[in-house]
Design a protein around this motif. Structure first.
Motif, short mmCIF file in Angstrom:
data_model
loop_
_atom_site.label_atom_id
_atom_site.label_comp_id
_atom_site.label_asym_id
_atom_site.label_seq_id
_atom_site.Cartn_x
_atom_site.Cartn_y
_atom_site.Cartn_z
N ALA A 110 0.86 -1.14 0.01
CA ALA A 110 -0.11 0.04 -0.05
C ALA A 110 0.81 1.34 -0.05
O ALA A 110 0.19 2.48 -0.14
N LEU A 111 2.17 1.07 0.19
CA LEU A 111 3.08 2.37 -0.06
C LEU A 111 3.27 2.82 -1.40
O LEU A 111 3.72 3.82 -1.83
N TRP A 112 2.88 1.90 -2.60
CA TRP A 112 2.77 2.39 -3.82
C TRP A 112 2.22 3.85 -4.30
O TRP A 112 1.29 3.90 -3.68
N SER A 113 2.74 4.39 -5.11
CA SER A 113 1.88 5.57 -5.80
C SER A 113 2.40 5.68 -7.14
O SER A 113 3.76 5.57 -7.50
N GLY A 114 1.67 6.28 -7.92
CA GLY A 114 1.99 6.76 -9.22
C GLY A 114 2.65 8.07 -9.52
O GLY A 114 3.31 8.21 -10.49
N THR A 115 2.43 8.87 -8.13
CA THR A 115 3.08 10.08 -8.26
C THR A 115 4.23 10.16 -7.34
O THR A 115 4.44 9.02 -6.43
N VAL A 116 5.03 10.97 -7.05
CA VAL A 116 5.92 11.18 -6.09
C VAL A 116 5.21 11.86 -4.70
O VAL A 116 4.78 12.89 -4.72
N THR A 117 5.01 10.94 -3.87
CA THR A 117 4.01 11.23 -2.45
C THR A 117 5.04 10.48 -1.35
O THR A 117 5.46 9.65 -1.69
N ARG A 118 4.53 10.89 -0.33
CA ARG A 118 4.79 10.22 1.00
C ARG A 118 3.28 9.78 1.38
O ARG A 118 2.42 10.43 1.52
N LYS A 119 3.39 8.37 1.86
CA LYS A 119 2.25 7.86 2.40
C LYS A 119 2.37 7.73 3.85
O LYS A 119 3.20 8.01 4.51
N GLU A 120 0.98 7.51 4.46
CA GLU A 120 1.09 7.24 5.81
C GLU A 120 1.89 5.98 6.32
O GLU A 120 1.87 4.90 5.70
N GLY A 121 2.67 6.17 7.32
CA GLY A 121 3.56 5.16 7.64
C GLY A 121 4.60 4.83 6.73
O GLY A 121 5.16 3.77 6.64
N HIS A 122 5.16 5.88 5.89
CA HIS A 122 6.10 5.45 4.78
C HIS A 122 7.21 5.45 5.52
O HIS A 122 7.75 5.97 6.46
N HIS A 123 8.18 4.48 4.69
CA HIS A 123 9.49 4.02 5.31
C HIS A 123 10.19 3.69 4.15
O HIS A 123 9.72 2.98 2.90
N ILE A 124 11.67 3.57 4.27
CA ILE A 124 12.58 2.98 3.07
C ILE A 124 12.10 1.31 3.15
O ILE A 124 12.36 0.63 4.01
N VAL A 125 11.87 0.88 1.64
CA VAL A 125 11.77 -0.51 1.55
C VAL A 125 12.90 -1.00 0.71
O VAL A 125 13.29 -0.58 -0.17
N ASP A 126 13.69 -2.04 1.64
CA ASP A 126 14.88 -2.52 1.17
C ASP A 126 14.86 -4.04 0.85
O ASP A 126 16.01 -4.54 1.17
N THR A 127 13.86 -4.70 0.60
CA THR A 127 13.61 -5.99 0.72
C THR A 127 13.12 -6.47 -1.05
O THR A 127 12.81 -5.75 -1.78
N GLY A 128 13.48 -7.63 -1.21
CA GLY A 128 12.89 -8.23 -2.35
C GLY A 128 13.74 -7.35 -3.60
O GLY A 128 14.74 -7.48 -3.60
N PRO A 129 12.80 -7.21 -4.63
CA PRO A 129 13.78 -6.48 -5.70
C PRO A 129 14.32 -5.00 -5.38
O PRO A 129 15.17 -4.69 -5.98
N TYR A 130 13.91 -4.30 -4.12
CA TYR A 130 14.44 -3.30 -3.54
C TYR A 130 15.87 -3.59 -3.08
O TYR A 130 16.44 -2.59 -2.60
N ALA A 131 16.10 -4.59 -2.84
CA ALA A 131 17.39 -5.07 -2.39
C ALA A 131 18.53 -5.16 -3.62
O ALA A 131 19.85 -5.14 -3.50
N LEU A 132 17.90 -5.28 -4.98
CA LEU A 132 18.66 -5.28 -6.33
C LEU A 132 18.83 -3.80 -6.89
O LEU A 132 20.09 -3.53 -7.19
N VAL A 133 17.72 -3.13 -6.86
CA VAL A 133 17.71 -1.76 -7.27
C VAL A 133 16.95 -1.07 -6.70
O VAL A 133 16.15 -1.28 -6.00
N ARG A 134 17.04 0.35 -6.60
CA ARG A 134 16.21 1.26 -5.85
C ARG A 134 15.01 1.45 -6.59
O ARG A 134 13.90 1.98 -5.70
N HIS A 135 14.80 1.48 -7.80
CA HIS A 135 13.62 1.60 -8.63
C HIS A 135 13.39 0.51 -9.49
O HIS A 135 13.20 0.49 -10.75
#
Length: 203
Positions: A110-135
């Motif tokens: 639920a942290l996903w967004s199609g625009t550049v936003t900050r969501k409730e409870g936003h935090h850095i996700v660094d697992t799964g594919p986000y451990a391979l590339v940032r985007h």
């Protein structure tokens, strides 16, 4: 990618024609992505229109070029022979790219967004594919775009892919600057040092 691509898909030819299968993969991905947009937390902060407008324009032009929508017919001639074997190979890569996108989307939740936003409870996700590339969503999308450009084999399609790469890079820069401000410069800088932006171990 000409109008015939989409006509063939509507007629059911995508089951047997690789070019139409590529078009079908894009349409199915776009529709599923749009439907999944309802699965997102409430936005608490977003980037300004002035920050978002440049990458949106570049990305739109890239998509138009990739799919042969730009009015530049002289750039749409085929550069090399394209057979079914090559097209099926590109179809597999397109599906792999979209699969990588969805892996990233599900990892974000639920942290996903199609625009550049900050969501409730936003935090850095660094697992799964986000451990391979940032985007990873952009990585998967650009991989699918690259395979599509090869399948079309025109100057216009490769120019469109180049603009898509530029647009994704521009958006990624806006996102990273925004998230650094919102989540903490030092915290995000540590993640940037560990993980490359778009291509694992390279870029």
């Amino acid at each position: 990618m000409s109008v015939e691509f989409y006509r063939g898909w509507m007629n059911g030819d995508w089951l047997t024609h690789p070019a139409h299968a590529i078009a079908a993969a894009w349409i199915i991905w776009a529709l599923s992505w749009f439907v999944a947009a309802i699965w997102s937390r409430q936005t608490t902060q977003r980037a300004s229109f002035a920050d978002e407008a440049p990458y949106r324009i570049v990305t739109a032009l890239g998509a138009f070029g990739l799919f042969g929508i730009l009015p530049v017919g002289q750039l749409d001639h085929q550069l090399y022979p394209i057979g079914d074997a090559l097209l099926w190979m590109m179809f597999v890569i397109v599906v792999a790219g979209f699969s990588f996108c969805w892996w990233a989307r599900l990892t974000l939740g639920a942290l996903w967004s199609g625009t550049v936003t900050r969501k409730e409870g936003h935090h850095i996700v660094d697992t799964g594919p986000y451990a391979l590339v940032r985007h990873p969503i952009y990585t998967g999308l650009l991989l699918a775009g690259f395979a599509t450009a090869i399948a079309r084999g025109s100057v216009e399609s490769f120019l469109g892919e180049a603009l898509l790469i530029l647009g994704c890079w521009m958006k990624a820069r806006v996102e990273e600057r925004f998230l650094s401000e919102q989540l903490g410069v030092e915290q995000y800088a540590a993640y940037r040092q560990r993980v490359h932006m778009l291509v694992p171990y390279l870029l």
